[in-house]
Design a protein around this motif. Structure first.
Motif, short mmCIF file in Angstrom:
data_model
loop_
_atom_site.label_atom_id
_atom_site.label_comp_id
_atom_site.label_asym_id
_atom_site.label_seq_id
_atom_site.Cartn_x
_atom_site.Cartn_y
_atom_site.Cartn_z
N LYS A 264 4.50 14.74 -2.34
CA LYS A 264 5.56 15.21 -3.24
C LYS A 264 6.15 14.04 -4.03
O LYS A 264 6.35 14.13 -5.24
CB LYS A 264 6.65 15.86 -2.38
CG LYS A 264 7.64 16.70 -3.14
CD LYS A 264 8.63 17.27 -2.17
CE LYS A 264 9.23 18.55 -2.65
NZ LYS A 264 10.08 19.17 -1.63
N TYR A 265 6.42 12.95 -3.34
CA TYR A 265 7.00 11.77 -4.02
C TYR A 265 6.04 11.23 -5.08
O TYR A 265 6.46 10.88 -6.18
CB TYR A 265 7.32 10.68 -2.98
CG TYR A 265 8.68 10.84 -2.33
CD1 TYR A 265 9.32 12.07 -2.31
CD2 TYR A 265 9.32 9.76 -1.75
CE1 TYR A 265 10.56 12.22 -1.71
CE2 TYR A 265 10.58 9.89 -1.14
CZ TYR A 265 11.18 11.13 -1.13
OH TYR A 265 12.41 11.28 -0.54
N VAL A 266 4.76 11.18 -4.73
CA VAL A 266 3.79 10.64 -5.71
C VAL A 266 3.71 11.56 -6.92
O VAL A 266 3.71 11.11 -8.07
CB VAL A 266 2.40 10.44 -5.04
CG1 VAL A 266 1.34 10.08 -6.08
CG2 VAL A 266 2.48 9.35 -3.97
N LYS A 267 3.71 12.89 -6.66
CA LYS A 267 3.66 13.84 -7.79
C LYS A 267 4.88 13.69 -8.67
O LYS A 267 4.81 13.84 -9.89
CB LYS A 267 3.59 15.27 -7.25
CG LYS A 267 2.20 15.67 -6.81
CD LYS A 267 1.98 17.17 -6.93
CE LYS A 267 0.56 17.51 -6.50
NZ LYS A 267 0.53 18.20 -5.20
N ALA A 268 6.01 13.37 -8.08
CA ALA A 268 7.26 13.23 -8.84
C ALA A 268 7.35 11.89 -9.58
O ALA A 268 8.28 11.66 -10.33
CB ALA A 268 8.45 13.37 -7.89
N GLY A 269 6.37 11.01 -9.32
CA GLY A 269 6.42 9.69 -9.96
C GLY A 269 7.28 8.69 -9.20
O GLY A 269 7.56 7.61 -9.69
N ARG A 270 7.71 9.07 -8.00
CA ARG A 270 8.44 8.11 -7.14
C ARG A 270 7.40 7.27 -6.43
O ARG A 270 6.89 7.66 -5.37
CB ARG A 270 9.25 8.85 -6.08
CG ARG A 270 10.48 9.51 -6.58
CD ARG A 270 11.31 9.88 -5.37
NE ARG A 270 12.42 10.73 -5.74
CZ ARG A 270 13.39 11.07 -4.90
NH1 ARG A 270 13.35 10.66 -3.65
NH2 ARG A 270 14.37 11.82 -5.30
N LEU A 271 7.09 6.12 -7.00
CA LEU A 271 5.96 5.34 -6.48
C LEU A 271 6.40 4.13 -5.67
O LEU A 271 5.58 3.32 -5.26
CB LEU A 271 5.05 4.91 -7.63
CG LEU A 271 4.52 6.04 -8.52
CD1 LEU A 271 3.61 5.50 -9.61
CD2 LEU A 271 3.80 7.12 -7.71
N GLN A 277 11.94 3.76 -7.86
CA GLN A 277 12.37 4.68 -6.81
C GLN A 277 11.22 5.09 -5.90
O GLN A 277 10.11 5.34 -6.35
CB GLN A 277 12.98 5.94 -7.42
CG GLN A 277 13.58 6.83 -6.35
CD GLN A 277 14.74 7.67 -6.82
OE1 GLN A 277 14.81 7.98 -8.00
NE2 GLN A 277 15.62 8.03 -5.94
N GLY A 278 11.51 5.11 -4.62
CA GLY A 278 10.55 5.57 -3.62
C GLY A 278 11.41 6.14 -2.50
O GLY A 278 12.22 7.04 -2.74
N PHE A 279 11.28 5.59 -1.31
CA PHE A 279 12.21 5.98 -0.24
C PHE A 279 13.56 5.33 -0.49
O PHE A 279 14.58 5.80 0.00
CB PHE A 279 11.63 5.61 1.12
CG PHE A 279 10.46 6.50 1.45
CD1 PHE A 279 10.67 7.81 1.87
CD2 PHE A 279 9.16 6.08 1.27
CE1 PHE A 279 9.62 8.67 2.12
CE2 PHE A 279 8.08 6.91 1.51
CZ PHE A 279 8.32 8.22 1.93
N TYR A 280 13.58 4.24 -1.24
CA TYR A 280 14.82 3.57 -1.65
C TYR A 280 14.87 3.53 -3.17
O TYR A 280 13.85 3.74 -3.84
CB TYR A 280 14.86 2.13 -1.10
CG TYR A 280 14.87 2.06 0.42
CD1 TYR A 280 16.06 2.04 1.13
CD2 TYR A 280 13.66 2.02 1.14
CE1 TYR A 280 16.08 1.97 2.52
CE2 TYR A 280 13.67 1.95 2.53
CZ TYR A 280 14.87 1.93 3.22
OH TYR A 280 14.88 1.87 4.59
N THR A 281 16.06 3.21 -3.70
CA THR A 281 16.20 3.04 -5.15
C THR A 281 16.30 1.54 -5.42
O THR A 281 16.99 0.82 -4.70
CB THR A 281 17.48 3.75 -5.62
OG1 THR A 281 17.35 5.13 -5.24
CG2 THR A 281 17.66 3.67 -7.13
#
Ligand code: CAA
Length: 282
Positions: A264-271, A277-281
């Motif tokens: 889900k994170y990868v699809k959202a572009g949270r890399l 942004q990923g698990f942290y900002t």
């Protein structure tokens, strides 16, 4: 066989680190990417790291300038004909890597060794794109390359003993500790590291603990320098997902199923760090 001139291909984090470490071990380094602007950016990053070392008194100004003078940017891949070893550190895409190795095979004299820094793609398959599979080997550096002492040296099915010994010896001369590994999905490092990271993501996904709590447990309880989620952000969540996919596909075992939250994170572009942004900002 003595390796004195190395062509590093790829100006990302890994390529920069490899170029720096090779120049630091007094090798002449040709550094290539698709655009010289990318190399300029990489050179700037290396210069910054070295300036920090000078400021800390760990490196002299002269040593810094001498190291930098050994790294020669090149926009011309044909210069691969002049080196003893090529280390490829481009994106983890099998089609791009095999196309590049095919091209290198055409350009380089037959005794040139072709190494890949792939973190999980099969060395044997990359080698099969060339007419010299015995000269192809995996040299898997860890990030950040100038700091981490390990290099996994991966034998493809056809890698010759002399090529293995040459690369093993060179790795020591680069100031690293080489470890011999066979060509299986994830090698050793990512076969062990990635399922741990994936499991950490599952604990967050299942509500067992918060991101901060999971990382604190692993840092304070297991003495890891970074928690697994901080480390996942550092590596890149897209990279973590792609390695999990390779393990899942390669072993066909449910224990390697990538966590849906990671997808889900990868699809959202949270890399992770690289996208802010990923698990942290960041
Ligand atoms: N490039 C060059 N040098 C760096 C650096 C970088 N990107 N980041 C940190 N450093 C240097 C610093 O300059 C400092 O050097 P000195 O000791 O000479 O002063 C030293 O590293 C320590 O840095 P810091 O004090 O700033 O930070 P730290 O003590 O928190 O360490 C860390 C940072 C080394 C990254 C540490 O957090 C760590 O070891 N993290 C785990 C890294 C890890 O597990 N890497 C493997 C990832 S998996 C992989 O790479 C394989 C794969 O295929 C995915």
């Amino acid at each position: 066989m003595s390796i004195q001139t190395i062509l590093v291909i790829g100006a990302g984090q890994m390529g920069s680190g490899i170029a720096q470490v090779a120049a630091s071990a007094h090798r002449k380094v040709l550094w290539h990417d698709l655009s010289l602007a990318l190399i300029d950016k990489g050179m700037l990053a290396i210069r910054k790291h070295l300036e920090r070392s000078v400021a800390k008194g760990k490196l002299t100004e002269e040593a810094k300038e001498s190291l930098l003078s050994r790294i020669l940017p090149t926009g011309d891949i044909e210069q691969a004909a002049e080196v003893d070893l090529v280390i490829e550190a481009i994106s983890e895409n099998m089609a791009w890597k095999t196309a590049l190795f095919r091209k290198l095979d055409e350009i380089c004299p037959p005794d040139v060794i072709l190494a890949t820094n792939t973190s999980s793609l099969p060395i044997t398959e990359i080698a099969a794109a060339t007419t010299r599979p015995s000269q192809v080997i995996g040299m898997h550096f860890m990030n950040p390359v100038p700091v981490m002492p390990l290099i996994e040296i991966i034998r493809g099915l056809e890698t010759s003993q002399i090529v293995f010994d040459t690369v093993f010896q060179l790795s020591k001369e680069l100031g690293k500790t080489p470890v011999e590994v066979q060509d299986f999905p994830g090698f050793v490092s990512n076969r062990i590291l990635m399922p741990m990271i994936n499991e950490a993501i599952f604990t967050v996904y299942e509500g067992v603990a918060t991101v901060e709590a999971v990382d604190t447990v692993m840092k304070l309880g297991m003495n890891h320098p970074m928690g697994p989620l901080e480390l996942a952000d550092f590596i890149g969540l897209d990279t973590c997902l792609s390695i999990m996919e390779i393990l899942y596909e390669g072993f066909k075992d449910a224990k390697y199923r990538p966590c849906p939250l990671l997808r889900k994170y990868v699809k959202a572009g949270r890399l992770g760090r690289k996208s802010g942004q990923g698990f942290y900002t960041y």
